[in-house]
Motif scaffolding. Structure first.
Motif, PDB file in Angstrom:
ATOM      1  N   GLU A  32      70.090  32.038  37.434  1.00 50.63           N
ATOM      2  CA  GLU A  32      70.817  30.831  37.571  1.00 50.63           C
ATOM      3  C   GLU A  32      71.935  30.972  38.585  1.00 50.63           C
ATOM      4  OE1 GLU A  32      72.153  30.775  33.233  1.00 50.63           O
ATOM      5  OE2 GLU A  32      73.635  29.451  34.110  1.00 50.63           O
TER       6      GLU A  32
ATOM      7  N   HIS B 207      70.378  22.880  34.908  1.00 56.94           N
ATOM      8  CA  HIS B 207      70.347  23.418  33.559  1.00 56.94           C
ATOM      9  C   HIS B 207      71.482  22.823  32.717  1.00 56.94           C
ATOM     10  CE1 HIS B 207      72.028  26.500  30.935  1.00 56.94           C
ATOM     11  NE2 HIS B 207      72.881  26.848  31.849  1.00 56.94           N
TER      12      HIS B 207
ATOM     13  N   ASP C 107      68.733  28.081  26.477  1.00 52.66           N
ATOM     14  CA  ASP C 107      69.887  28.855  26.939  1.00 52.66           C
ATOM     15  C   ASP C 107      70.237  29.956  25.930  1.00 52.66           C
ATOM     16  OD1 ASP C 107      71.753  29.556  28.856  1.00 52.66           O
ATOM     17  OD2 ASP C 107      73.272  28.131  28.193  1.00 52.66           O
TER      18      ASP C 107
ATOM     19  N   HIS D 205      64.802  28.104  30.207  1.00 51.42           N
ATOM     20  CA  HIS D 205      66.081  28.766  30.471  1.00 51.42           C
ATOM     21  C   HIS D 205      66.510  29.583  29.253  1.00 51.42           C
ATOM     22  CE1 HIS D 205      69.963  28.662  32.857  1.00 51.42           C
ATOM     23  NE2 HIS D 205      70.306  29.305  31.752  1.00 51.42           N
TER      24      HIS D 205
ATOM     25  N   HIS E 174      68.087  33.763  28.065  1.00 51.71           N
ATOM     26  CA  HIS E 174      68.609  35.074  28.498  1.00 51.71           C
ATOM     27  C   HIS E 174      68.211  36.112  27.447  1.00 51.71           C
ATOM     28  CE1 HIS E 174      70.864  32.862  31.486  1.00 51.71           C
ATOM     29  NE2 HIS E 174      71.310  32.081  30.527  1.00 51.71           N
TER      30      HIS E 174
END
Ligand code: NI
Length: 256
Positions: free
Chosen positions: A91, A152, A201, A6, A8
């Motif tokens: 997500e 998550h 994350d 996970h 970005h």
């Protein structure tokens, strides 16, 4: 090896995106799964995944997008789901922390995307903040059994964790485990390793001792170390098990 399930990694978050990716690949992180959350980030996640062999994309509309998403946006998502390297939907989920005034709209968007996951046999990556009961009820009611996924940044109770395990969900563990006085560590101690995957994350939730700085996937090593300490296991074993869990979940072509 490690798998960041996970992150970005996109140009709005990093002006040195390719360096960030290189740093991860040079520091034990072998696979990155970039999670989109709106139209722009979904598109960029797919582009980045197409550029790098060991980067994959999941795409979806985050609950914070709920008021903006129209039918056409869901059609676009459905078309993008067929693309190479798109391995899941996420997500997606529910977030009542920022607002709970649009609960019904959030739920509707979440359900529509779960139904797409059912239709195309894609696993899901779920965001749930201050909404764990509703998240559970919706997954239980709408997700078909063969669709699995990751919760998550899991931050709820052991009791809820056991219920999610029965639905085929794994738990994404990230930087929060390294924070002082975090409550999740006692829960993680009791969750079997077979249900745990790792995540950063990035650019959020940077692990200690770098908390406050911008997060990057290569900090996943710090999270693996902390999990090894928590579970009283060798860090190599933690890396191997969590990577295997991620590779198996998404059926990725990678030998561990
Ligand atoms: Ni995220």
């Amino acid at each position: 090896m490690l798998v960041d399930t996970h992150c970005h990694i996109e140009s709005d978050n990093y002006n040195d995106k390719d360096d960030v990716i290189k740093r991860a690949f040079n520091n034990n992180v072998k696979i990155l799964i970039i999670n989109g959350y709106d139209k722009k980030s979904n598109k960029e996640a797919i582009e980045t995944a197409n550029k790098y062999e060991n980067i994959y994309a999941t795409i979806g509309y985050h609950p914070s997008e709920a008021d903006k998403i129209a039918i056409d946006d869901l059609k676009l998502l459905e078309e993008q789901l067929m693309m190479n390297k798109v391995i899941g939907i996420g997500e997606i989920g529910l977030d009542y922390y920022w607002t709970n005034e649009n609960k019904d709209i959030q739920k509707e968007l979440f359900i529509k995307q779960i139904l797409l996951a059912n239709k195309y046999n894609k696993n899901i990556i779920v965001h749930s903040r201050d909404a764990i009961e509703d998240t559970y009820e919706i997954l239980k009611k709408y997700k078909k059994e063969s669709v699995k996924g990751i919760l998550h940044n899991y931050s709820s109770s052991l009791e809820m964790a056991e219920k999610f395990i029965k639905l085929g969900m794994l738990f994404g563990i990230g930087g929060v485990v390294t924070f002082k006085n975090n409550k999740i560590i006692e829960v993680i101690k009791k969750i079997s390793m077979e249900y745990i995957v790792l995540e950063t994350d990035s650019p959020y939730l940077t692990p200690d001792p770098y908390r406050g700085k911008k997060n990057e996937p290569f900090y996943l090593n710090l999270i693996a170390n902390k999990l090894a300490e928590t579970k009283a296991k060798d860090v190599n074993e933690v890396c191997e098990i969590t990577s295997r869990n991620a590779v198996t979940l998404f059926d990725l072509n990678y030998k561990i």
